[in-house]
Design an enzyme around this catalytic site. Structure first.
Site, PDB file in Angstrom:
ATOM      1  N   LYS A  54       0.843  -1.206   0.000  1.00 58.82           N
ATOM      2  CA  LYS A  54       0.000   0.000   0.000  1.00 58.82           C
ATOM      3  C   LYS A  54       0.874   1.249   0.000  1.00 58.82           C
ATOM      4  O   LYS A  54       1.883   1.323   0.706  1.00 58.82           O
ATOM      5  CB  LYS A  54      -0.904  -0.027   1.239  1.00 58.82           C
ATOM      6  CG  LYS A  54      -1.955   1.084   1.297  1.00 58.82           C
ATOM      7  CD  LYS A  54      -2.833   0.882   2.525  1.00 58.82           C
ATOM      8  CE  LYS A  54      -3.859   1.988   2.711  1.00 58.82           C
ATOM      9  NZ  LYS A  54      -4.677   1.771   3.925  1.00 58.82           N
ATOM     10  N   SER A  93      -9.389   2.203   3.426  1.00 65.45           N
ATOM     11  CA  SER A  93      -8.479   2.869   2.521  1.00 65.45           C
ATOM     12  C   SER A  93      -7.562   1.924   1.736  1.00 65.45           C
ATOM     13  O   SER A  93      -6.871   2.366   0.811  1.00 65.45           O
ATOM     14  CB  SER A  93      -7.606   3.861   3.312  1.00 65.45           C
ATOM     15  OG  SER A  93      -6.834   3.192   4.307  1.00 65.45           O
ATOM     16  N   SER A  99      -9.877  -0.378   7.510  1.00 63.34           N
ATOM     17  CA  SER A  99      -9.262  -0.162   6.207  1.00 63.34           C
ATOM     18  C   SER A  99      -8.594  -1.382   5.585  1.00 63.34           C
ATOM     19  O   SER A  99      -8.183  -1.327   4.427  1.00 63.34           O
ATOM     20  CB  SER A  99      -8.233   0.977   6.286  1.00 63.34           C
ATOM     21  OG  SER A  99      -8.888   2.209   6.444  1.00 63.34           O
TER      22      SER A  99
END
Length: 470
Positions: free
Chosen positions: A81, A156, A180
Site C-alpha cells: 500500500k 483505505s 481499512s
C-alpha cells in the site's frame, strides 16, 4: 504453466520456488503480465515497480542457485500500500502537494517483507490521507472493484484488495485504523486480517512526529490474500520484531492459542442491516455449528456506546491536526467527506478533561469485552451493515456520509477496542461478495486463522476474478 502462475497463492508459490520447480523470474513475469492485462481496468497498482521486480526476482533465483538460506516469501510477488515508506519510492498519499516526496528508508512492515524474500510488484492506491472507506484521489484517480464498477472496492486499502482479487500478486499489504483492511477485503471478496495492534510493527520514517494516542493504539498493518493460509503466512512474516515500534509485542505462546470447537457468539447487527449480510452471518454460524461449535445469538457488551466513543475520540484527535492538514492539502473528495463527518460528529466533542475520561472509559468497555470472550471465545459479526456499498457514496452529501459511518460501525467498534478481526468470504449475493468478520480476544490472531479456515473450507474461494468485460 508459466502463464497461469499468477493464479497461485503465496504458500504454494513459495514452496515451488524453494524446491526450484519454478523460478522467481518466471513467477514474477507471470504476475507482471497479469498486472499489464487487468490493472488498466481497475487502477489498483498506481506506482508499478516493473524493473525493480525483475531485478529482485533474478537476485532471488541467484541466491537459491548459490544454496543460500531463504525466507518464507522468497521470490513471491506481492503489492504494498502506498501510504507506507518504501525506500526510493514516492509516498504521496495520492496528493499533488506530496507528489515529489520520496521515502529514504523502509517502514518496519516493508523491512520484514524484504527479509522474507518478497518481490514488490508496485504500490497500491488509497484515498488521500488514507482517510475514506472509498479509494480515489486527485493524483492517481479512482480504483474500481473487480466485481463491478458500481460497487466500491472499499478503503483505505482498496487498491490492495482490488489487486489481490484480480490476481495481481499473491499477497497484498494494507493497514487498518477503523476498517481499512477488513472493509476492502469484504468489498472485493478476499481474506483480510486486522491483527492485534502492535503485533505487526508500525512506523513511517518519513513522518515528522508520531500520531496521537488513539491512532497509535488502534492502527494495524495487515495481510490481504485470496486464502486464509496465504493471509496467515503474510501475518507471520509481517509481525517480526522491529525496535522502531516501541509498542511491538510478541505472539502468544502456542499453548495459549485457543483451539476449536468453542462457544460462538453470533451478532447479526441492528435493525436495518442488509439481508445479504445477515444471511452470510447465519450461514457461517451454521458451518461452525456443524464443526462442533455451540452458537448463541447475542450482542456484545456496550456495543452502541463503544461506537459513539470511537467517533468522539477519533474526532477529537483529528481536530488537533488531521482536519487542518486535510483542509490545507487534501483533494476535494476527502475534504467533502470530512465535512460530512463533522456534520455527523458526536453530540459531545471531548475537551481535555473529557478526552481523559473517554480514554479511561475505553479500558472499562474493553474489560467487559474480555469477560465476554471468556464465555464466547469467538464472535461472528458483520464488517459492515450494508452489502455492496455504491462507489464513491460519501460524495453524495452529508446524509450519505452519515449512512456510510453507520454502515461501517462494526469495524469501528472492534478497532476502538484494539481487537483482531478477520474478514472471510462466504458467498455472492446480487453480483457482489458476502463476507463475515471473525473477532477474538487480543493476541488471538492465529486462532482467528483456524476459525477462518473452517469457514473457507465450506465456502470455497471467490477469487481471482477477471475484471475485464466479457
Amino acid at each position: 504453466m508459466a502463464d497461469e502462475l499468477w493464479r497461485m497463492g503465496a504458500v504454494d508459490l513459495a514452496a515451488a520456488i524453494r524446491a526450484r520447480q519454478i523460478s522467481s523470474r518466471e513467477t514474477v513475469e507471470s504476475a507482471l503480465t497479469r498486472m499489464e492485462a487487468v490493472n488498466p481496468v481497475i487502477n489498483a497498482v498506481v506506482v508499478p515497480m516493473v524493473q525493480q521486480a525483475r531485478e529482485a526476482a533474478d537476485a532471488a533465483d541467484a541466491a537459491l542457485a548459490r544454496g543460500e538460506p531463504v525466507g518464507p516469501l522468497h521470490g513471491v510477488p506481492i503489492t504494498v500500500k502506498m501510504n507506507v515508506d518504501v525506500a526510493g519510492m514516492p509516498r504521496t498519499n495520492g496528493l499533488h502537494a506530496f507528489k515529489d516526496r520520496v521515502s529514504t528508508d523502509d517502514s518496519p512492515v516493508v523491512t520484514n517483507l524484504r527479509k522474507a524474500g518478497a518481490v514488490f510488484l508496485g504500490l497500491t492506491n488509497c484515498p488521500a490521507f488514507a482517510a475514506r472507506p472509498f479509494t480515489s484521489n486527485e493524483l492517481h484517480g479512482e480504483t474500481y472493484n473487480p466485481w463491478g464498477r458500481s460497487f466500491t472496492p472499499g478503503g483505505s486499502s482498496g487498491g490492495a484488495a482490488a489487486a489481490v482479487a484480480a490476481g495481481i500478486g499473491a499477497l497484498g499489504h494494507g493497514n487498518d485504523l477503523g476498517g481499512s483492511v477488513r472493509q476492502p477485503a469484504a468489498c472485493c471478496g478476499v481474506v483480510g486480517l486486522r491483527c492485534t495492534p502492535s503485533r505487526i510493527p508500525n512506523y513511517n520514517p518519513s513522518v515528522a512526529k508520531d500520531r496521537p494516542y488513539l491512532h497509535q493504539s488502534t492502527t494495524s498493518q495487515g495481510p490481504i490474500a485470496r486464502s486464509v493460509a496465504d493471509a496467515r503466512l503474510g501475518y507471520k512474516v509481517m509481525s517480526a520484531r522491529d525496535p522502531r515500534d516501541p509498542w511491538w509485542v510478541p505472539a502468544l505462546p502456542e499453548s495459549e492459542s485457543l483451539k476449536l470447537p468453542v462457544r460462538v457468539a453470533l451478532f447479526t447487527g441492528p435493525a436495518g442491516t442488509d439481508a445479504a449480510v445477515v444471511n452470510a452471518l447465519r450461514q457461517a454460524a451454521r458451518w461452525l455449528e456443524e464443526a462442533g461449535c455451540t452458537v448463541e445469538e447475542v450482542e456484545p457488551p456496550r456495543y452502541e456506546e463503544a461506537w459513539d466513543l470511537h467517533r468522539a475520540l477519533l474526532h477529537a484527535e483529528r481536530e488537533n491536526g488531521t482536519l487542518r492538514d486535510i483542509e490545507r492539502h487534501g483533494d476535494e473528495a476527502v475534504r467533502r467527506a470530512m465535512r460530512g463527518r463533522v456534520a455527523f460528529r458526536p453530540r459531545m466533542i471531548p475537551g481535555r478533561d473529557e478526552y481523559i475520561e473517554a480514554v479511561a472509559l475505553r479500558s472499562t468497555i474493553l474489560r467487559e469485552w474480555n469477560l465476554f470472550f471468556e464465555r464466547y471465545p469467538l464472535l461472528v459479526m458483520p464488517i459492515a451493515y450494508r452489502h455492496a456499498m455504491p462507489a464513491e457514496h460519501d460524495q453524495r452529501g452529508d446524509e450519505a456520509v452519515a449512512e456510510v459511518m453507520w454502515a461501517n460501525a462494526p469495524a469501528h467498534v472492534t478497532a476502538l477496542l484494539a481487537l483482531p478481526g478477520l474478514c472471510v468470504p462466504v458467498g455472492v449475493a446480487d453480483g457482489a461478495p458476502t463476507t463475515v468478520q471473525l473477532v477474538a480476544a487480543r493476541l488471538q490472531d492465529l486462532f482467528l486463522f483456524d476459525a477462518g479456515a473452517l469457514v473457507e473450507a465450506r465456502a470455497g474461494r471467490l477469487t481471482p476474478i477477471d475484471p475485464r468485460p466479457s
